[in-house]
Scaffold this motif. Structure first.
Motif, PDB file in Angstrom:
ATOM      1  N   LYS A   1      -8.077   2.222  -2.609  1.00 45.48           N
ATOM      2  CA  LYS A   1      -7.248   1.345  -1.815  1.00 45.48           C
ATOM      3  C   LYS A   1      -7.871  -0.346  -2.346  1.00 45.48           C
ATOM      4  O   LYS A   1      -8.763  -0.465  -2.056  1.00 45.48           O
ATOM      5  CB  LYS A   1      -7.684   1.314  -0.440  1.00 45.48           C
ATOM      6  CG  LYS A   1      -6.624   0.739   0.397  1.00 45.48           C
ATOM      7  CD  LYS A   1      -6.972   1.143   1.947  1.00 45.48           C
ATOM      8  CE  LYS A   1      -6.196   0.182   3.093  1.00 45.48           C
ATOM      9  NZ  LYS A   1      -6.245   0.826   4.182  1.00 45.48           N
TER      10      LYS A   1
ATOM     11  N   ARG B   1       0.426   3.980  -2.967  1.00 44.51           N
ATOM     12  CA  ARG B   1      -0.080   5.541  -2.548  1.00 44.51           C
ATOM     13  C   ARG B   1       1.081   6.482  -3.139  1.00 44.51           C
ATOM     14  O   ARG B   1       0.680   7.639  -3.521  1.00 44.51           O
ATOM     15  CB  ARG B   1       0.022   5.459  -1.173  1.00 44.51           C
ATOM     16  CG  ARG B   1      -1.345   5.138  -0.329  1.00 44.51           C
ATOM     17  CD  ARG B   1      -1.396   5.856   1.035  1.00 44.51           C
ATOM     18  NE  ARG B   1      -0.150   5.586   1.860  1.00 44.51           N
ATOM     19  CZ  ARG B   1      -0.065   4.597   2.724  1.00 44.51           C
ATOM     20  NH1 ARG B   1      -1.269   3.544   2.608  1.00 44.51           N
ATOM     21  NH2 ARG B   1       0.887   4.390   3.450  1.00 44.51           N
TER      22      ARG B   1
ATOM     23  N   GLU C   1       0.738  -1.259  -0.017  1.00 48.43           N
ATOM     24  CA  GLU C   1       0.184  -0.023   0.053  1.00 48.43           C
ATOM     25  C   GLU C   1       0.859   1.183  -0.050  1.00 48.43           C
ATOM     26  O   GLU C   1       0.439   2.171  -0.666  1.00 48.43           O
ATOM     27  CB  GLU C   1      -1.147   0.000   1.165  1.00 48.43           C
ATOM     28  CG  GLU C   1      -2.216  -1.010   1.000  1.00 48.43           C
ATOM     29  CD  GLU C   1      -3.009  -1.165   2.337  1.00 48.43           C
ATOM     30  OE1 GLU C   1      -2.864  -0.343   3.074  1.00 48.43           O
ATOM     31  OE2 GLU C   1      -4.191  -1.683   1.926  1.00 48.43           O
TER      32      GLU C   1
END
Ligand SMILES: [Zn+2]
Length: 299
Positions: free
Chosen positions: A123, A115, A111
């Motif tokens: 997400k 990001r 993640e």
């Protein structure tokens, strides 16, 4: 992995294809960007991609991981068979375009990278991303995910997207997701998604392929649209030889530069009332056994 901007055939900016259901079931997406888009401005050092353990080539895929990979792992053999099955089932010419698969050690590392590299994306557990590659050359096909309980299903789903996009000029959103939902299941399930069958059997659902075909962005697709897309694909692949041929012919046309237009008129030549045909097909599915009940002639 290239640092070039992702691009697709559509002049879309950060249009994400294929991840609405991920909010519920966890899956994927395809990123398409316009050619003028620029990579995100770097304000911090980029989180690393996995690959300390080297690269493992399996069939059309190259896996990168920090955890050592076993060349003879059953999952690799299954994914190799998935490639063969997709191209064989759909009568598409096998592609040798490399699909790079980045397997992060855990969700947090995955993640953090996503990001940083794709800040606009929602997400999700996994993503498929297409980059433009060198001018005139093949697109770079990338899959990102992490080691976890859903790895097998997520990889089958994302790699189906990647395989389709390695040989087709364009893949309509609904069809891309319908086929990925079909092939994400283990081979023994015969494409029967028990959760989708249960949901569709509960009623209150009016199939509308024309509406599905108008969808252009994954944000427009919720769980019902994923389920219906899967249903149409299952009907065509498993419903009758004639319907199967409609899909196969359509896929061949998707290899050409000119978009073939909607599929629905072609399906109507086989099923004059396609929505009724889909409802009948769903009623015949035996989800636990992953089989089709025999047709009963009621006349
Ligand atoms: Zn998807």
């Amino acid at each position: 992995m290239a640092d070039s901007s992702p691009v697709g055939r559509h002049p879309l900016r950060w249009a994400v294809v294929g991840c609405a259901l991920a909010a519920l079931a966890g899956c994927e997406s395809l990123v398409r960007m316009g050619r003028d888009d620029q990579p995100p401005v770097a304000t911090v050092s980029p989180p690393p991609l996995p690959g300390k353990a080297g690269a493992q080539r399996v069939s059309q895929f190259v896996f990168y991981s920090d955890t050592p990979l076993k060349q003879n792992a059953p999952l690799f053999a299954e994914l190799s068979r998935l490639r063969d099955q997709v191209f064989h089932d759909l009568q598409l010419p096998p592609s040798n375009t490399v699909i790079q698969v980045y397997l992060f050690d855990d969700q947090d590392k995955y993640e953090r990278y996503m990001r940083y590299r794709y800040p606009e994306l929602p997400k999700r557990r996994a993503f498929f991303v297409a980059h433009p590659g060198t001018p005139g050359g093949p697109r770079e096909l990338l899959v990102f995910t992490f080691w976890g309980d859903h790895l097998r299903q997520d990889l089958r789903h994302e790699l189906t997207h990647a395989l389709l996009n390695s040989v087709l000029k364009d893949v309509p959103l609904w069809l891309d997701e319908g086929l990925a939902e079909y092939y994400e299941l283990p081979p023994e399930r015969n494409g029967v998604n028990a959760l989708h069958v249960d949901a569709l059997a509960r009623g209150g659902w009016v199939p509308d392929l024309a509406a599905l075909e108008r969808l252009e962005q994954v944000q427009q697709m919720g769980r019902p649209q994923y389920q219906e897309a899967w249903g149409w694909v299952h009907l065509m692949l498993r419903g009758s030889p004639q319907a199967r041929q409609v899909l196969l012919t359509y896929l061949q046309q998707l290899r050409e530069p000119a978009p073939p237009g909607p599929l629905l008129p072609r399906l109507r030549e086989v099923y004059p009332a396609p929505a009724d045909a889909l409802a009948r097909h769903m009623a015949r599915l035996d989800a636990p056994a992953a089989t089709l009940r025999p047709v009963v002639d009621r006349r």
